[in-house]
Scaffold this motif. Structure first.
Motif, PDB file in Angstrom:
ATOM      1  N   LEU A   1      12.934  -6.211 -15.771  1.00 29.50           N
ATOM      2  CA  LEU A   1      12.474  -6.835 -17.004  1.00 29.50           C
ATOM      3  C   LEU A   1      13.357  -8.037 -17.287  1.00 29.50           C
ATOM      4  CD1 LEU A   1      12.092  -3.652 -19.272  1.00 29.50           C
ATOM      5  CD2 LEU A   1      10.230  -4.951 -18.241  1.00 29.50           C
ATOM      6  N   SER A   2      12.749  -9.140 -17.673  1.00 30.19           N
ATOM      7  CA  SER A   2      13.527 -10.294 -18.103  1.00 30.19           C
ATOM      8  C   SER A   2      12.712 -11.061 -19.123  1.00 30.19           C
ATOM      9  CB  SER A   2      13.903 -11.181 -16.915  1.00 30.19           C
ATOM     10  OG  SER A   2      14.856 -12.149 -17.303  1.00 30.19           O
TER      11      SER A   2
ATOM     12  N   ILE B   1      10.838  -3.241 -27.999  1.00 25.05           N
ATOM     13  CA  ILE B   1      11.570  -2.644 -26.870  1.00 25.05           C
ATOM     14  C   ILE B   1      10.572  -2.461 -25.733  1.00 25.05           C
ATOM     15  CG2 ILE B   1      12.982  -0.736 -26.042  1.00 25.05           C
ATOM     16  CD1 ILE B   1      13.622  -0.019 -28.915  1.00 25.05           C
ATOM     17  N   PHE B   2      10.790  -3.155 -24.627  1.00 26.61           N
ATOM     18  CA  PHE B   2       9.973  -2.969 -23.433  1.00 26.61           C
ATOM     19  C   PHE B   2      10.725  -2.027 -22.491  1.00 26.61           C
ATOM     20  CE2 PHE B   2       8.727  -6.994 -25.262  1.00 26.61           C
ATOM     21  CZ  PHE B   2       7.343  -6.979 -25.154  1.00 26.61           C
ATOM     22  N   THR B   3      10.001  -1.061 -21.907  1.00 23.57           N
ATOM     23  CA  THR B   3      10.628  -0.073 -21.038  1.00 23.57           C
ATOM     24  C   THR B   3       9.853   0.064 -19.732  1.00 23.57           C
ATOM     25  OG1 THR B   3       9.364   1.751 -22.022  1.00 23.57           O
ATOM     26  CG2 THR B   3      11.526   1.259 -22.985  1.00 23.57           C
TER      27      THR B   3
ATOM     28  N   VAL C   1       7.979 -16.050 -26.769  1.00 19.69           N
ATOM     29  CA  VAL C   1       8.833 -15.629 -25.661  1.00 19.69           C
ATOM     30  C   VAL C   1       7.961 -15.012 -24.565  1.00 19.69           C
ATOM     31  CG1 VAL C   1      10.695 -14.053 -24.984  1.00 19.69           C
ATOM     32  CG2 VAL C   1      10.796 -15.217 -27.196  1.00 19.69           C
ATOM     33  N   TRP C   2       8.343 -15.281 -23.320  1.00 16.45           N
ATOM     34  CA  TRP C   2       7.737 -14.586 -22.192  1.00 16.45           C
ATOM     35  C   TRP C   2       8.587 -13.366 -21.847  1.00 16.45           C
ATOM     36  CZ3 TRP C   2       3.008 -15.807 -21.032  1.00 16.45           C
ATOM     37  CH2 TRP C   2       2.556 -17.131 -21.094  1.00 16.45           C
ATOM     38  N   MET C   3       7.947 -12.190 -21.767  1.00 11.75           N
ATOM     39  CA  MET C   3       8.585 -11.004 -21.205  1.00 11.75           C
ATOM     40  C   MET C   3       7.911 -10.749 -19.866  1.00 11.75           C
ATOM     41  SD  MET C   3       9.181  -7.825 -20.223  1.00 11.75           S
ATOM     42  CE  MET C   3       7.520  -7.188 -20.364  1.00 11.75           C
ATOM     43  N   VAL C   4       8.706 -10.668 -18.791  1.00 10.59           N
ATOM     44  CA  VAL C   4       8.176 -10.680 -17.440  1.00 10.59           C
ATOM     45  C   VAL C   4       8.637  -9.443 -16.684  1.00 10.59           C
ATOM     46  CG1 VAL C   4       8.189 -11.932 -15.257  1.00 10.59           C
ATOM     47  CG2 VAL C   4       8.064 -13.186 -17.406  1.00 10.59           C
TER      48      VAL C   4
ATOM     49  N   GLN D   1      16.598  -1.975 -14.757  1.00 13.97           N
ATOM     50  CA  GLN D   1      16.518  -2.590 -16.082  1.00 13.97           C
ATOM     51  C   GLN D   1      15.526  -1.769 -16.905  1.00 13.97           C
ATOM     52  OE1 GLN D   1      15.726  -6.507 -14.212  1.00 13.97           O
ATOM     53  NE2 GLN D   1      17.332  -7.324 -15.567  1.00 13.97           N
ATOM     54  N   SER D   2      15.994  -0.624 -17.336  1.00 15.47           N
ATOM     55  CA  SER D   2      15.140   0.351 -18.011  1.00 15.47           C
ATOM     56  C   SER D   2      14.526  -0.196 -19.283  1.00 15.47           C
ATOM     57  CB  SER D   2      15.963   1.600 -18.325  1.00 15.47           C
ATOM     58  OG  SER D   2      15.221   2.531 -19.073  1.00 15.47           O
ATOM     59  N   ALA D   3      15.220  -1.132 -19.941  1.00 18.28           N
ATOM     60  CA  ALA D   3      14.717  -1.633 -21.227  1.00 18.28           C
ATOM     61  C   ALA D   3      15.241  -3.036 -21.473  1.00 18.28           C
ATOM     62  CB  ALA D   3      15.140  -0.702 -22.360  1.00 18.28           C
ATOM     63  N   ILE D   4      14.497  -3.794 -22.280  1.00 21.20           N
ATOM     64  CA  ILE D   4      14.961  -5.065 -22.810  1.00 21.20           C
ATOM     65  C   ILE D   4      14.441  -5.167 -24.238  1.00 21.20           C
ATOM     66  CG2 ILE D   4      12.980  -6.419 -21.986  1.00 21.20           C
ATOM     67  CD1 ILE D   4      14.969  -8.698 -21.432  1.00 21.20           C
TER      68      ILE D   4
END
Length: 905
Positions: free
Chosen positions: A159-160, A113-115, A171-174, A97-100
């Motif tokens: 990433l989720s 964008i999280f990577t 929002v939680w980014m985990v 999951q390279s990015a979300i």
């Protein structure tokens, strides 16, 4: 109607739109692959620019319009160009999951964008977890304004995201770190809060007490945010509880994966949050080719007492690992590949993920991606986008409900203590409906089928998010009851009143071919009413000349009627027919216009009939594989084939008759491409014969040569041109034409003779012209002949050259000379070498040549006449002694040469 304060209505609108499911309407993944979910059935997209084995992410606006997408390195705008400053992000296409992509809550135009890359250990060079920001406010096409801000030095490929609060929309980014640098915290869940004020870079950490080293595999929240699934390839599958209020992960436990396909990779939850789906593999070396990899698709019931033992295998076959992703339509999609870099043009689909076990209905290769290729990855999203309640609760479908004309139904959800409820129909609030259930019925006066959409909103009133359930309800009319007679022609093989039927031919009379209805056929009324013992409609054999079957006609809502279908056999006979044609390309295959047989088939039959053609009698009986007039038909059997005409009157079979298709071979002969006529023979006629070895001599033919007009099997001519022979079969009229080109060939012409003489190697080269091919010989008409026009080592004296036509059209000859002299002479009167003379001179060749002979002291002894016998070795009547003597020759053509010779006594 209960009124809603404006500020509350605005808040609800913002809340729902902020997490609109339409944000997940566009997917880009793999190599040029994509899907659009604007309609219930996704449409394939092939305009994407990605070429990624795993990691990818996509985001759309609240109306479902594409905004941008990425592989974790390059950001592509909606027009598929590279976004401004959108390169060199620190993701990796080989990261699971390279990015979300997450919109900043309550902040229009700003997206995070999280990577993560693929490096997870402290001794590896790693970019870790980073975030970048895309801004649409400063540039309507988007621009990356902040890039590669570090959050963690090391992170797994996971990433989720899930909503934290419906009050703030945060929002939680985990992510999950299997190693965390100097902190030395292993197996830690990091939860970062993104709110309207931006990203809180201080995470909430939850350490889980399990040993994990393998970073590969998905991390997914359940849509309601209460559970977290972690796939760690060879290190196992874990399920944990998550508290959206605090970001804390707890109660992490390993789920057993039975069998050899133990390495979990793809994970996803059902829309109702109950079922966990896992795609696992045998974890073979990625370098191995297809055939070495095997994958299993599993379902777990998270409400079971022992979740591991609830495992159900939905699919097992030779696939590589692949991600799972829930779509806006409530179905779960599976990435398919057969090896590490060997993709597929398909996606698998779990059609009913809210259903237990095999009722989940996995459909392999359900989506054809066209030119796109699926590898291992699918784009992740904020899982809260898919958090919908099942208000239908019929264990069939959580979004669509089909009802029959006049049916009633109760939509609803289980009661929640302290919660409040509201209902909407077609986006309009239903006044007075504040309970957790609602009774619905078909509106009066509408045209069926008729569809309306109900929306249920549950507010827990405890600070957690409002939950929404949607049901698309369609009312269908009951099927019509039109008793039908199906008339079939008699099977010619038996001629006993029995035949075979294609029962589907009754569907036009039964329903008008309405696709909303399904039809099954049964031998008794009771079987039709109970839907038992369904008959195969293709090839049904009647049991009596007149027989009644029963069609069960069912609408999409499952409402059915039973209708009589009477089978009748017609014994009428139509005419057979014959279509003949010439085999124009000598293959035994040709094109036939079958409609030309209609007149023969219908000859003498009065009335209005239609004629269709089929490849076999059975196909004609079953109306299968119609040859579709007026399409030209090419026979499938060489030279002779029988097709069958089906004659119908008002869609009832009247008669079936054979139609013979015959291709007649053309006369088989051949001509040489070229032949020769010798010019020296003109005006005599030459005879030319075709090759008739393959001609069928039992048939009668007409011969005609052009341009002469001769009608003989052979050609007599002195005309050098192209001649064409047409041979026509008198009976069939089929003919063949072949041509021969006659070339006139003449004698050669010697244009020039170039001689090199008075040397050790005398040569003669001949320049030849003419319209033929020639060969040459010297001094002998019989040869040997050669193609080379130069002859070598010729003796001094006179020679004759012969130039012969290779086409046997005669030869020419010409004399030439080689100038030379003897090295000695013996004037002893024996008749051999008694005189010394220059050779190759005659009264026609160099007659005015001057020859002088000297002794060794330069004294002139003789001026020799070149046409005489030569010098006899005397001076003033006295014999000179044996010695060497010198000569000087001045040829008439101006050449001069000197040498010496020996006089021997």
């Amino acid at each position: 109607m209960r009124s809603i304060p404006f500020f509350l209505f605005f808040f609800l609108s913002v809340s729902l739109n902020t997490f609109s499911q339409s944000q997940a309407n566009n997917w880009y993944f793999g190599n040029g692959a994509g899907l659009n979910f604007s309609s219930a059935t996704p449409t394939v997209l092939t305009d994407g620019q990605l070429n990624t084995l795993e990691g990818c992410a996509t985001i759309s606006d609240d109306d479902g319009n594409l905004l941008f997408y990425t592989d974790g390195i390059t950001v592509y705008a909606a027009d598929h160009s590279i976004m401004q400053n959108g390169t060199n992000l620190f993701g990796n296409p080989s990261s699971t999951q390279s990015a979300i992509i997450i919109p900043q809550p309550n902040t229009p135009g700003i997206y995070y964008i999280f990577t993560v890359d693929t490096r997870t250990q402290p001794n590896e060079v790693s970019e870790g977890l980073n975030y970048s920001i895309v801004d649409f406010n400063s540039n309507p096409d988007g621009v990356v304004t902040t890039k590669n801000n570090k959050l963690l030095n090391f992170s797994s490929e996971k990433l989720s995201a899930v909503i934290k609060s419906c009050v703030t929309n945060s929002v939680w980014m985990v992510t999950f770190s299997s190693a965390s640098g100097n902190e030395n915290l292993l197996n830690t869940i990091y939860a970062y809060e993104l709110s309207n004020t931006g990203l809180n870079t201080t995470p909430v950490k939850s350490q889980i007490t399990v040993a994990v080293q393998d970073p590969r595999g998905n991390l997914k929240f359940s849509p309601d945010g209460s559970k977290l699934a972690i796939a760690n390839a060879a290190d196992g599958l874990f399920l944990a509880d998550f508290d959206p209020n605090t970001g804390i992960v707890s109660s992490a436990s390993r789920l057993a994966i039975n069998g050899t396909n133990y390495a979990s990779y793809g994970v996803e939850f059902s829309p109702n949050n109950r079922y966990l789906y896992v795609s696992s593999s045998n974890n073979e070396d990625s370098r191995l080719p297809p055939g070495n990899h095997f994958s299993t698709l599993l379902q777990y019931d998270t409400e079971a007492t022992d979740i591991s033992t609830s495992q159900v295998v939905l699919d097992e076959q030779s696939y590589y690992r692949g991600s799972l992703q829930l779509g806006p339509n409530g179905k779960i999609y599976r990435a398919l590949s057969t090896a590490y870099q060997v993709g597929s043009n398909y996606l698998g689909v779990i059609e009913n993920p809210n259903s237990a076990g095999l009722a989940a209905n996995y459909n392999d290769k359900a989506i054809n991606l066209g030119s796109g290729i699926s590898y291992q990855g699918l784009p992740p999203f904020n899982q809260s986008l898919f958090n919908e309640l099942d208000i239908i609760q019929n264990d069939l479908d959580s979004k669509k409900l089909d009802l029959c004309d006049g049916n009633n139904y109760t939509l609803g959800y289980e009661p929640v203590t302290g919660a409040s409820y509201s209902w909407y129909k077609d986006d309009v609030l239903i006044a007075g409906e504040t309970g957790y259930e609602i009774d619905i019925t078909q509106p009066t006066g509408v045209t069926l089928p008729y569809t309306e959409t109900y929306e249920f909103r549950l507010d827990p009133n405890d600070g957690s998010c409002e939950k929404v359930g949607v049901a698309q309800v369609t009312y269908y009319a009951y099927p019509p009851k039109n008793p039908t007679i199906l008339t079939q022609c008699e099977d010619a093989a038996t001629a006993d009143g029995f035949s075979i039927f294609n029962l589907t031919e009754a569907e036009e009379q039964l329903t008008g071919n309405d696709p909303d209805f399904t039809i099954t056929y049964h031998e008794t009324l009771n079987e039709a009413q109970l839907n038992l013992n369904i008959l195969d409609p293709i090839g049904y054999k009647n049991t009596a000349p007149t027989q009644t079957l029963y069609a069960r006609i069912e609408n999409p809502a499952g409402c059915a009627v039973s209708v009589d279908v009477t089978l009748v056999v017609s014994s009428t006979v139509a005419n057979s027919a014959l279509l003949e044609d010439c085999d124009l390309d000598d293959t035994g295959f040709g094109e036939f216009d079958l409609s030309e047989a209609n007149t023969q088939v219908l000859g003498g039959i009065s009335g209005s009939y239609t004629v269709n053609y089929y490849p076999s009698e059975e196909a004609a009986l079953l109306e299968d594989a119609n040859l579709k007039l007026p399409t030209i038909y090419t026979n499938q059997t060489p030279y002779k084939e029988t097709v069958y005409a089906r004659v119908e009157n008002n869609n009832a079979c009247f008669a079936i008759s054979p139609v013979a298709l015959v291709l007649i071979p053309r006369p088989d002969f051949s001509l040489e491409e070229e032949a020769i006529y010798c010019a020296v023979n003109f005006p005599e006629l030459e005879t030319y014969y075709p090759d008739y070895s393959n001609l069928d001599t039992s048939r009668t033919y007409i011969y005609k040569w052009l341009p002469e007009g001769q009608t003989t099997p052979y050609l007599e001519t002195n005309l050098a041109t192209t001649h064409t022979l047409r041979i026509t079969d008198v009976v069939s009229g089929c003919f063949r034409e072949e041509s021969i080109t006659i070339l006139e060939k003449g004698l050669a012409v010697i244009e020039n003779i170039e001689v090199t003489d008075a040397t050790e190697n005398n040569t003669a080269t001949f320049t030849i012209s003419g319209n033929g091919e020639y060969e040459l010989a010297i001094d002998n008409e019989l040869g040997p002949y050669q193609d080379d026009t130069t002859f070598y080592n010729l003796a001094p004296g006179f020679h004759r050259v012969y130039v012969r036509s290779k086409e046997n059209c005669g030869f020419i000859e010409q004399e030439f000379s080689i100038i030379g002299f003897s090295k000695y002479f013996t004037p002893n009167g024996d008749g051999y070498h008694d005189y010394w003379q220059i050779q190759g001179i005659s009264d026609l060749i160099q007659p005015n040549t001057v020859i002088r002979i000297f002794d060794r002291y330069g004294k002139l002894l003789k001026e020799l006449n070149p046409l005489s016998e030569g010098w006899d070795g005397t001076y003033i009547g006295e014999n000179l002694p044996s010695d060497d003597y010198w000569f000087r020759v001045l040829l008439e053509d101006g050449r001069e040469f000197k040498s010496h010779f020996t006089l021997k006594r």
